[in-house]
Design a protein around this motif. Structure first.
Motif, short mmCIF file in Angstrom:
data_model
loop_
_atom_site.label_atom_id
_atom_site.label_comp_id
_atom_site.label_asym_id
_atom_site.label_seq_id
_atom_site.Cartn_x
_atom_site.Cartn_y
_atom_site.Cartn_z
N UNK B 80 1.18 -1.13 0.15
CA UNK B 80 0.09 0.00 0.08
C UNK B 80 0.97 1.24 -0.04
N UNK B 81 0.78 1.89 -1.10
CA UNK B 81 1.78 3.71 -1.05
C UNK B 81 0.78 4.25 -0.79
N UNK B 82 0.17 5.16 0.48
CA UNK B 82 -0.01 6.52 0.26
C UNK B 82 0.70 7.50 0.33
N UNK B 83 0.90 8.69 -0.35
CA UNK B 83 1.65 9.17 0.08
C UNK B 83 1.64 10.63 0.24
N UNK B 84 2.57 10.89 0.68
CA UNK B 84 2.91 12.26 1.47
C UNK B 84 2.07 13.57 0.51
N UNK B 85 2.39 13.35 -0.27
CA UNK B 85 1.55 14.97 -1.31
C UNK B 85 -0.04 14.64 -1.37
N UNK B 86 -1.19 13.24 -1.25
CA UNK B 86 -1.75 12.76 -1.63
C UNK B 86 -2.88 13.53 -0.36
N UNK B 87 -1.99 12.89 1.52
CA UNK B 87 -1.93 13.25 2.58
C UNK B 87 -2.24 15.09 2.60
N UNK B 88 -0.98 15.26 2.03
CA UNK B 88 -0.56 17.39 2.27
C UNK B 88 -2.47 17.80 1.29
N UNK B 89 -2.68 17.36 -0.22
CA UNK B 89 -4.14 17.11 0.01
C UNK B 89 -5.18 17.06 0.81
N UNK B 90 -5.06 16.16 1.35
CA UNK B 90 -5.98 15.48 1.95
C UNK B 90 -6.42 17.06 3.45
N UNK B 91 -4.76 17.51 3.63
CA UNK B 91 -4.83 18.37 5.08
C UNK B 91 -5.03 19.88 4.47
N UNK B 98 -9.36 21.74 12.18
CA UNK B 98 -9.35 20.22 12.09
C UNK B 98 -7.59 19.58 11.63
N UNK B 99 -7.35 20.30 11.16
CA UNK B 99 -5.67 20.48 11.21
C UNK B 99 -5.39 19.48 11.64
N UNK B 100 -5.70 19.56 13.26
CA UNK B 100 -5.00 18.65 13.92
C UNK B 100 -4.90 16.93 14.27
N UNK B 101 -6.28 16.85 13.84
CA UNK B 101 -6.85 15.80 13.72
C UNK B 101 -6.12 14.94 12.35
N UNK B 102 -5.46 15.12 11.64
CA UNK B 102 -5.02 14.94 10.47
C UNK B 102 -3.86 13.18 10.81
N UNK B 103 -3.77 13.35 11.20
CA UNK B 103 -2.33 11.62 11.56
C UNK B 103 -3.62 11.00 12.28
N UNK B 105 -6.93 11.06 11.64
CA UNK B 105 -7.57 10.40 10.54
C UNK B 105 -6.63 9.04 10.20
N UNK B 106 -5.56 9.74 8.93
CA UNK B 106 -5.28 8.60 8.33
C UNK B 106 -4.64 7.46 9.40
N UNK B 107 -4.52 8.17 10.86
CA UNK B 107 -4.18 6.51 11.11
C UNK B 107 -5.32 5.03 11.48
N UNK B 108 -6.20 5.29 11.19
CA UNK B 108 -7.93 5.12 11.22
C UNK B 108 -8.18 4.25 10.14
N UNK B 109 -8.08 5.20 9.09
CA UNK B 109 -7.90 4.53 7.46
C UNK B 109 -6.82 3.35 7.55
N UNK B 110 -5.63 3.38 7.93
CA UNK B 110 -5.06 2.62 7.61
C UNK B 110 -5.22 1.20 8.76
N UNK B 111 -5.02 1.14 9.44
CA UNK B 111 -6.14 0.27 10.57
C UNK B 111 -7.35 0.05 9.70
N UNK B 112 -8.28 0.35 9.36
CA UNK B 112 -9.61 -0.07 8.57
C UNK B 112 -9.32 -1.11 7.28
N UNK B 113 -8.04 -0.32 6.09
CA UNK B 113 -7.33 -1.09 5.23
C UNK B 113 -6.76 -1.94 6.23
#
Lengths: 80, 573
Positions: B80-91, B98-103, B105-113
């Motif tokens: 699985x390759x989720x890039x920092x650039x897409x993460x930045x777009x999300x941010x 909500x900025x400080x919830x990014x990590x 949120x993303x971790x929840x998504x990764x765990x669920x994947x």
């Protein structure tokens, strides 16, 4: 370096990346004329040409070329 | 390291003799060239990586749809390759609150994947961590500003490590470390990104592929187990035989600092479970004196499993070391400052990995760091004990020579074994053995921890783990057997593997007795075994024959009621 010298060097890069010894480019050659010149190989060619001439293309240029001649124009404008 | 075009040329080679591994590659950026680099690198490591690539930016769709092509493909490895650039777009799209919830949120998504994939596929997952993009909105103040993108990226990488530590099937490939090593200007090529949506430059792809395939290779048991090194000008400066004990460069003398730091690295490897061995042209007593008496020596004699210092040639000495440790040459690394010795060994034993140490010892460490020689897919408490096992093994060999009768010798060892089914305490070690054992392994089926856990719940499956302890020390868990009920009267031996360090101890007979007693108690009549040959398991070719099984239709059968129990010198503990 004049245009024909640039063409010769570019031709060598194409031969290396596409692994096709018989490839002969002209200024009019376009992606449609070369079987393996797809978007994936294109980006490898771009990077190899950048290295060869020690230049950097803009993202606009990379997307805009229709023929080898247009690429040579970009190169020659940067290697004066 | 090969370039991408060189790797691409590998694709035209014949892959048919290589180990096939089905790999699914899913990314939120363009991954076609990464796929080329992976397959090309896999070839050089002996793997036929059969890569299925998801369409661009389809990670969630493929993973959360149970009928997707991903599940149809049944990969053994999912990348699985989720890039920092897409993460930045999300941010960028979040509201500032909500900025400080990014990590999180993303971790929840990764765990669920991860949970979704692991629930349906018996596979391992490789996840790239995040390269840093410093958007310089806060400058260095980002470090104390939880809502900054840099803060959130670093937090996410840290939380990912904590998450992965408890997920045996989920591995992180350290892309961030690759960017730290080579620099962002090498890793990221903005014009290529804008025109093709590739976040990795052409130049960095071979490095990323190397990091990824090293993980895959480790998962399939291709790991380095032993580091053999020379002494003079390798772990200290100068020549001890000429210069004398007091004059070798260590600690504050001359360029001693570089050797001291180098020895600390060797010591850390030993503590991790890499076996250290010495192979040096020296008089043994002189060489050992440094280990015993020099105040700045970091390495001590007890850190060394096999100490070879003599005036014979190194090729013979390395063969001797390999023989004592009973491991493959391809799991050994040899370090020597002398190019002549390196070439000589390389020529005679091409399987050994021999780094081209730089001329200046000050460069040794940085160079060796960059080679990533000791990738692993697991780490257990037992690893740290490994040197002791090999030392006692060497002692045992000496002891054995004083006994004329082998049975008397085995009796004198006072061996005991704990036999128990797989459970949550021994499964990590069983999984590790399953991945590492190449020689004494009848069918070489690799099991992950998750797969073993599933086995323990399956009604027709019976599992056995064996430890072995003797008067010299505890070998720990060294053997595992999995039996499958094939029919009302037959138990099929799905797995029988054993660590080679307990060969010639009668362990095979002890295991067989255990299996026969078990089969009888459960009213089975036959044990059915199978030998699947690989390049490395020749030593068990006649395993079943030697144990008294008879051959039938390419399988080996034992009638449990007719089987004579063997003499053994191991007791149940």
């Amino acid at each position: 370096m004049n245009r024909s010298e640039i063409l010769k060097t570019v031709n060598e890069v194409f031969i290396d990346i596409l692994d096709d010894e018989s490839l002969v480019l002209t200024e009019e050659t376009s992606a449609n004329d070369v079987e393996d010149w797809d978007s994936l190989n294109h980006i490898q060619i771009v990077v190899a040409v950048e290295k060869q001439f020690k230049i950097r293309f803009t993202s606009q240029e990379i997307l805009s070329w229709k023929t080898v001649g247009e690429m040579i124009s970009s190169i020659s404008s940067k290697t004066l | 390291m090969k370039t991408l075009s060189q790797l691409k040329k590998n694709l035209k080679n014949n892959f048919s003799a290589l180990k096939p591994v089905k790999v699914a590659l899913l990314g939120d950026s363009a991954t076609q060239l990464l796929s080329v680099a992976l397959r090309g690198t896999g070839f050089d490591l002996g793997f036929d990586l059969q890569i299925w690539e998801a369409d661009f930016n389809q990670i969630e769709r493929q993973v959360f749809d149970p009928a997707s092509a991903l599940y149809e493909f049944k990969p053994e490895i999912v990348i699985l390759f989720q890039s920092s650039h897409k993460l930045l777009q999300k941010y960028n799209k979040l509201s500032p609150e909500a900025y400080e919830t990014l990590a999180n949120q993303q971790l929840e998504l990764i765990a669920s994947l991860n949970t979704t994939i692991s629930a349906s596929l018996n596979c391992r997952i490789i996840y790239y961590n995040y390269t840093e993009i410093n958007d310089s909105v806060f400058g260095s103040y980002a470090n104390k500003t939880p809502s900054s993108f840099l803060f959130q990226t670093r937090k996410l990488n840290y939380e990912l490590m904590l998450y992965a530590a408890n997920q045996p099937g989920f591995s992180i490939c350290d892309l961030s470390a690759i960017q730290n090593q080579f620099g962002k200007a090498t890793l990221f090529h903005p014009s290529v990104y804008i025109s093709t949506d590739m976040v990795l430059s052409i130049d960095i792809l071979p490095q990323v592929a190397a990091g990824t395939t090293a993980l895959i290779a480790a998962m399939y048991g291709k790991i380095k187990k032993c580091l053999v090194f020379d002494l003079d000008n390798t772990i200290w400066g100068g020549i001890i035989g000429d210069d004398g004990l007091e004059q070798i460069q260590l600690g504050s003398l001359g360029i001693g600092k570089t050797f001291t730091e180098f020895q600390h690295w060797l010591k850390k490897l030993k503590n991790r479970g890499i076996i250290l061995a010495v192979c040096s042209k020296n008089t043994e007593s002189v060489a050992k004196e440094a280990f015993e008496k020099h105040p700045d020596m970091v390495l001590k004699l007890e850190d060394i499993a096999v100490f070879t210092a003599n005036w014979e040639n190194k090729v013979d000495n390395l063969r001797e070391i390999q023989n004592t440790l009973n491991i493959g040459f391809d799991s050994m690394v040899f370090l020597d400052d002398n190019p002549f010795e390196r070439n000589m060994v390389r020529e005679h034993i091409p399987e050994i990995t021999i780094p081209e140490l730089p001329e200046d010892p000050a460069d040794y460490l940085e160079y060796l760091y960059s080679l990533n020689l000791f990738e692993t897919a697991s780490f257990t408490n037992q690893d740290a004990e490994r040197t002791k096992h090999y030392q006692t093994a060497a002692k045992r060999i000496t002891d054995q020579q004083s006994f004329v009768n082998e049975n008397d010798f085995l009796k004198s060892l006072n061996m005991v074994s704990i036999v128990e089914p797989f459970n949550k305490f021994n499964i990590p070690r069983v999984a590790q053995l399953s991945q590492r054992s190449n020689q004494f392994n009848l069918r070489t089926i690799r099991y992950t921890e998750a797969a073993l856990e599933k086995l323990t719940d399956s009604p027709g499956t019976f599992t056995f783990s064996f430890t072995l302890e003797d008067k010299f020390g505890d070998n720990g868990l060294i053997c595992a057997v999995i039996l499958e009920k094939e029919s009302a009267d037959t138990l099929f031996i799905d797995t029988w593997l054993m660590s080679c360090r307990v060969l010639k101890r009668g362990m095979e007979n002890f295991v067989l007795n255990t299996l026969i007693n078990f089969a009888k108690a459960k009213d089975f009549k036959y044990l059915k075994g199978e030998y699947l040959p690989t390049a490395k398991n020749q030593i068990v070719k006649d395993h079943y024959k030697n144990l008294g099984f008879f051959e039938k239709d390419a399988y080996w059968i034992a009638d449990v009621n007719a089987c004579k129990t063997k003499d053994i010198f191991i007791n149940y503990k």
